[in-house]
Motif scaffolding. Structure first.
Motif, mmCIF file in Angstrom:
data_model
loop_
_atom_site.group_PDB
_atom_site.id
_atom_site.type_symbol
_atom_site.label_atom_id
_atom_site.label_comp_id
_atom_site.label_asym_id
_atom_site.label_seq_id
_atom_site.Cartn_x
_atom_site.Cartn_y
_atom_site.Cartn_z
ATOM 1 N N ALA A 1 -0.401 5.818 1.285
ATOM 2 C CA ALA A 1 -0.573 4.165 1.295
ATOM 3 C C ALA A 1 -0.377 3.819 -0.489
ATOM 4 N N MET A 2 -0.038 2.963 -0.796
ATOM 5 C CA MET A 2 0.239 2.438 -1.897
ATOM 6 C C MET A 2 -0.195 0.375 -1.881
ATOM 7 N N ALA A 48 -0.503 -4.404 -0.041
ATOM 8 C CA ALA A 48 -0.776 -2.484 -0.021
ATOM 9 C C ALA A 48 0.535 -2.511 0.943
ATOM 10 N N ILE A 49 0.531 -1.539 1.041
ATOM 11 C CA ILE A 49 1.205 -0.546 2.363
ATOM 12 C C ILE A 49 1.598 0.997 2.869
ATOM 13 N N SER A 50 1.739 1.060 3.804
ATOM 14 C CA SER A 50 1.511 2.182 5.012
ATOM 15 C C SER A 50 2.008 3.270 3.766
ATOM 16 N N GLY A 51 1.873 4.139 4.217
ATOM 17 C CA GLY A 51 2.735 5.695 3.962
ATOM 18 C C GLY A 51 4.033 5.447 4.436
ATOM 19 N N SER A 102 -3.500 5.414 -2.298
ATOM 20 C CA SER A 102 -4.462 6.130 -2.211
ATOM 21 C C SER A 102 -4.413 7.126 -0.703
ATOM 22 N N ALA A 103 -4.983 8.023 0.037
ATOM 23 C CA ALA A 103 -4.859 8.367 0.690
ATOM 24 C C ALA A 103 -4.465 7.260 2.188
ATOM 25 N N ASP A 138 -8.407 0.386 -3.914
ATOM 26 C CA ASP A 138 -9.970 0.020 -5.618
ATOM 27 C C ASP A 138 -9.688 1.123 -5.771
ATOM 28 N N HIS A 139 -9.919 1.796 -5.280
ATOM 29 C CA HIS A 139 -11.300 3.686 -5.674
ATOM 30 C C HIS A 139 -10.115 4.642 -6.089
#
Length: 121
Positions: A33-34, A50-53, A99-100, A106-107
């Protein structure tokens, strides 16, 4: 490991448009995810989009809904943020992240180097 390199940004007048890019390298880009975040001087970092994979699902902060569009091209390992109808309050340093899951962006341990967007007449 994922390496993220940003491009785009700059100075634009209110009402103008900019496009940010974030090129990824390393592990399979589509697995992540980005997202985009921004941080204005003296303020905390804030979520923008945000956008999914797969690119099927997108999410936006209320402040940019209808003006910004997040997209990705997994064949090019690149994330985009098209910003239209820019306002002075959009002025900030913009960061991409990977991130996954969207919920953990955010982390994330993986961030771009940041790019300045300044909206001013």
């Amino acid at each position: 490991q994922v390496q993220l390199v940003q491009s785009g940004g700059g100075l634009v007048q209110p009402g103008g448009s900019l496009r940010l890019s974030c090129a990824g390298s390393g592990r399979t880009f589509s697995n992540y995810a980005m997202g985009w975040f921004h941080q204005a001087p003296g303020k905390e970092r804030e979520f923008v989009a945000a956008i999914s994979g797969s690119g099927e699902h997108t999410y936006y902060a209320d402040s940019v809904t209808g003006r910004f569009t997040i997209s990705r091209d997994n064949a090019k390992n690149t994330l985009y943020l098209q910003m239209n109808s820019l306002k002075p309050e959009d002025t900030a340093v913009y960061y991409c992240a990977a991130s996954a899951t969207i919920g953990t962006l955010d982390h994330s341990h993986y961030w771009g180097q940041g790019t300045q967007v300044t909206v001013s007449s």
